[in-house]
Design an enzyme around this catalytic site. Structure first.
Site, mmCIF file in Angstrom:
data_model
loop_
_atom_site.group_PDB
_atom_site.id
_atom_site.type_symbol
_atom_site.label_atom_id
_atom_site.label_comp_id
_atom_site.label_asym_id
_atom_site.label_seq_id
_atom_site.Cartn_x
_atom_site.Cartn_y
_atom_site.Cartn_z
ATOM 1 N N HIS A 1 0.815 -1.216 0.000
ATOM 2 C CA HIS A 1 0.000 0.000 0.000
ATOM 3 C C HIS A 1 0.844 1.260 0.000
ATOM 4 O O HIS A 1 0.431 2.297 -0.481
ATOM 5 C CB HIS A 1 -1.009 -0.036 1.131
ATOM 6 C CG HIS A 1 -2.072 -1.030 0.842
ATOM 7 N ND1 HIS A 1 -1.989 -2.332 1.254
ATOM 8 C CD2 HIS A 1 -3.178 -0.940 0.081
ATOM 9 C CE1 HIS A 1 -3.024 -2.984 0.779
ATOM 10 N NE2 HIS A 1 -3.765 -2.175 0.078
ATOM 11 N N ARG B 1 -15.472 1.568 -1.598
ATOM 12 C CA ARG B 1 -15.237 0.289 -0.945
ATOM 13 C C ARG B 1 -15.255 0.511 0.561
ATOM 14 O O ARG B 1 -14.640 1.457 1.051
ATOM 15 C CB ARG B 1 -13.883 -0.278 -1.369
ATOM 16 C CG ARG B 1 -13.654 -1.665 -0.777
ATOM 17 C CD ARG B 1 -12.367 -2.271 -1.267
ATOM 18 N NE ARG B 1 -11.222 -1.563 -0.733
ATOM 19 C CZ ARG B 1 -9.966 -1.842 -1.073
ATOM 20 N NH1 ARG B 1 -9.721 -2.778 -1.968
ATOM 21 N NH2 ARG B 1 -8.963 -1.176 -0.542
ATOM 22 N N GLU C 1 -11.093 -11.272 -4.611
ATOM 23 C CA GLU C 1 -9.642 -11.157 -4.414
ATOM 24 C C GLU C 1 -9.084 -12.296 -3.564
ATOM 25 O O GLU C 1 -7.956 -12.237 -3.109
ATOM 26 C CB GLU C 1 -9.276 -9.791 -3.812
ATOM 27 C CG GLU C 1 -10.068 -9.400 -2.593
ATOM 28 C CD GLU C 1 -9.775 -7.973 -2.108
ATOM 29 O OE1 GLU C 1 -8.776 -7.371 -2.521
ATOM 30 O OE2 GLU C 1 -10.570 -7.479 -1.291
ATOM 31 N N ASP D 1 -4.482 -8.694 -4.184
ATOM 32 C CA ASP D 1 -4.658 -9.736 -3.188
ATOM 33 C C ASP D 1 -4.852 -11.102 -3.830
ATOM 34 O O ASP D 1 -4.395 -12.108 -3.304
ATOM 35 C CB ASP D 1 -5.847 -9.405 -2.277
ATOM 36 C CG ASP D 1 -5.421 -8.418 -1.198
ATOM 37 O OD1 ASP D 1 -4.365 -8.645 -0.586
ATOM 38 O OD2 ASP D 1 -6.125 -7.423 -0.995
ATOM 39 N N ARG E 1 2.447 -9.752 -0.639
ATOM 40 C CA ARG E 1 2.591 -8.643 -1.570
ATOM 41 C C ARG E 1 3.555 -7.568 -1.078
ATOM 42 O O ARG E 1 3.978 -6.704 -1.839
ATOM 43 C CB ARG E 1 1.225 -8.029 -1.912
ATOM 44 C CG ARG E 1 0.493 -7.498 -0.697
ATOM 45 C CD ARG E 1 -0.963 -7.212 -0.998
ATOM 46 N NE ARG E 1 -1.197 -5.865 -1.494
ATOM 47 C CZ ARG E 1 -2.408 -5.345 -1.689
ATOM 48 N NH1 ARG E 1 -3.492 -6.069 -1.452
ATOM 49 N NH2 ARG E 1 -2.552 -4.134 -2.120
ATOM 50 N N CYS F 1 -9.547 -4.064 -10.721
ATOM 51 C CA CYS F 1 -9.020 -2.848 -10.088
ATOM 52 C C CYS F 1 -7.662 -3.012 -9.419
ATOM 53 O O CYS F 1 -7.164 -2.083 -8.802
ATOM 54 C CB CYS F 1 -10.023 -2.294 -9.085
ATOM 55 S SG CYS F 1 -10.244 -3.369 -7.668
#
Ligand code: PEP
Ligand code: MG
Length: 580
Positions: free
Chosen positions: A188, A331, A430, A454, A464, A501
């Site tokens: 992130h 979301r 995901e 994910d 990740r 996305c």
């Protein structure tokens, strides 16, 4: 030094080291005349730590409620524990240890006793003791992170890692780039860097050993290179590449008004991923069809006041008004994993990515979810709003979340708000579990959004954020294509739209593959929209489909990547020939 290029562009500036590595405890004996000073330091540090924990407790309570902040009470009790304090003071006086070493030892005994018990609950408390000890040692070392408040000019941040909450609080006008030791392409931190358009390189292993505060540094986020204390000619070279990069960016702007269609006239709907409201204007300027993913958690990271319904409703309304009549997919809170709301006080989990995150938190902290849904519903009167549920792995989660949304809807309606007839609710796909349940989930939701970040992490078993295994995080893995195809097929059969996305959607080579697999909606960082439009205009859906069919039969990611690279190369050559 080399690392992973995660946010393009070139930054030149001065190093601002955010913190040092883990604290080393020096085991030197102190002189007798230092005893009193060390005792005083210990008492002061304990008081400061206690204040800090109290502050976090107050802050966190407004978000998660009374029950979950009990852990801090235990930490405060520990800091007030006379036995621990006496033991530490005795170490300073009798063993002539420094305050830090004494505190380290005193708590170590408590930790050891707890770890050895049979009682699982008590064993878990050992983690709390470790947490308090870490805080206390930071106070003793003055080794707390430097605060952003000390940044007074253009700097390049150097850190072990940046938490998502730190990344959103960056003083953007002063931070020109960053280089971290940890992190992967879809961490992130990397996503935020791209959102904020700050050049960034992560996974630079030696950065903390090498960089000194105020060193001159070049961060090349396009190539993944960091240069410390560069010679004059390197510096000149970097500056000229910086200028060229800006020129190319300006040139791209001319693509703005190009429609997003393939050479054979098929429209590919491009939406924007938005993490912070400041990105909305760029999405509009680059003619996104709407916002395909608004990650609401970053609002919470920025401002805890957002937990209040009024504040939240206001933010959502503002965004909706701005984007209207185009749609905005909000979301719901997707924290947990690497996005912990408060890094120092999150519950300790052995495997956070497989733990308490996304919808799992929302279905447990019902008040938190209820306030968010009520805010969304109340804002929905001014625009085109959809709700997207993150981290779905079972059908029950979808059903339960829908029930809660329906309850909130009824509440808001009874309060006199005239809600739109229908508010679309979608599921993030995901996890491999959701992929295989897609035909069932599709019957319960109005749309899908495939989160490849994910999905890759969970299907290839690759963290990740872990630089050590970053080379295995490969969107071209044939298993990823196979899963995307399953979801696209399930959505088509159920006649619901699906957008993709994850970061994959914005990478030109991957986007080609996704279109070939049948995707017609992608949601990407707003700055990527222009380049994607250019590439779509070169390609035909039929040839992309043939490419994807071939890819699905290939045995390795390497082979798929090669095939797609060749495909793009041929497209570019054809494009040039036709232009010329
Ligand atoms: C994803 O997982 O692909 C996604 C879009 O969600 P996030 O990156 O916020 O986890
Ligand atoms: Mg995700």
């Amino acid at each position: 030094m080399r690392g992973l290029p995660v946010s393009p562009g070139i930054a030149v500036g001065e190093v601002f080291v955010l913190d040092a590595r883990d604290l080393d405890i020096e085991e030197v004996r102190i002189a007798p005349e230092e005893i009193e000073r060390e005792e005083k330091r210990l008492l002061e540090a304990i008081a400061e730590t206690r204040d800090e924990v109290l502050k976090i407790r107050t802050r966190y309570r407004s978000i998660v409620g009374e029950d979950l902040v009990r852990v801090f009470d235990a930490q405060i009790l520990l800091l007030e524990d006379e036995a621990v304090l006496d033991a530490a003071l005795a170490e300073i006086r009798e063993e002539r240890r420094s305050a830090a070493a004494a505190a380290h030892h005193a708590f170590a005994r408590a930790i050891e006793t707890l770890t050895r018990t049979e009682n699982e609950y008590l064993r878990d408390r050992a983690e709390d003791v470790k947490d308090v000890r870490r805080r206390l040692l930071h106070h003793l070392h003055g080794g707390r992170r430097r605060s952003f408040a000390h940044i007074d000019k253009n700097v390049i941040l150097v850190a072990d890692d940046l938490t998502p909450s730190e990344t959103v609080q960056l003083p953007r006008s002063k931070v020109k780039g960053f280089a971290t030791r940890q992190g992967g392409r879809t961490s992130h931190t990397a996503i935020m860097a791209r959102s904020l358009q700050i050049p960034a390189v992560v996974g630079v292993e030696e950065i903390l050993e090498e960089a000194e505060h105020r060193d001159r540094i070049i961060v090349d986020g396009s190539e993944g290179i960091v240069v410390l204390r560069p010679e004059a000619d390197l510096l000149r070279g970097a500056r000229s590449r910086q200028r060229r990069y800006m020129e190319v960016s300006r040139e791209r702007l001319r693509l703005r008004d190009l429609p997003s269609v393939t050479r054979d006239g098929v429209e590919i709907r491009l939406f924007a991923n938005v993490d912070v409201p400041e990105e909305v204007p760029l999405a509009i300027e680059n003619r996104a069809r709407g916002i395909g993913l608004f990650r609401t958690e970053f609002l919470y990271f920025r401002d805890v006041e957002i937990a209040r319904e009024e504040a939240q409703t206001t933010v959502y309304r503002k965004i909706l008004r701005r984007v209207s009549p185009d749609p905005v997919v909000f979301r719901t809170l997707d924290v947990g994993g690497d996005k912990v709301l408060d890094p120092l006080s999150a519950p300790m989990e052995p495997n956070p990515m497989l733990g308490w995150r996304g919808i799992r938190i929302s279905l447990e902290l019902r008040d938190l979810f209820r306030v968010q849904v009520r805010s969304l519903l109340r804002a929905s009167t001014v625009g085109n709003l959809s709700i997207l549920l993150p981290m779905i792995s079972t059908l029950d989660e979808v059903l339960e979340a829908k029930r809660l949304i329906a309850d909130a809807r009824e509440e808001v309606r009874l309060e006199g708000v005239r809600l739109p007839e229908k508010i679309r609710v979608g599921a993030m796909i995901e996890t491999p579990g959701a992929v295989f349940l897609a035909p069932h989930i599709a019957r319960e939701v109005d749309f899908f959004s495939i989160g490849t970040n994910d999905l890759i992490q969970y299907s290839l078993a690759v963290d990740r954020d872990n630089v050590k295994v970053a080379h295995l995080f490969d969107p071209f893995h044939p298993a990823v294509s196979a899963m995307v195809k399953l979801v696209l097929d399930a959505a088509r059969d159920a006649e619901i739209p699906v957008s993709i996305c994850g970061e994959m959607a914005g990478e030109p080579l991957c986007a080609i593959l996704l279109i070939g697999l049948g995707a017609r909606e992608l949601s990407v960082h707003p700055y990527l929209i222009l380049e994607l439009k250019r590439i779509f205009s070169l390609m035909e859906t039929g040839e992309a489909r043939a490419l994807a069919e071939e890819a699905l039969r290939m045995p390795s990611a390497g082979r798929v990547r090669e095939a797609v690279e060749q495909f793009l190369h041929d497209l570019e050559v054809r494009g040039e020939r036709e232009k010329g």
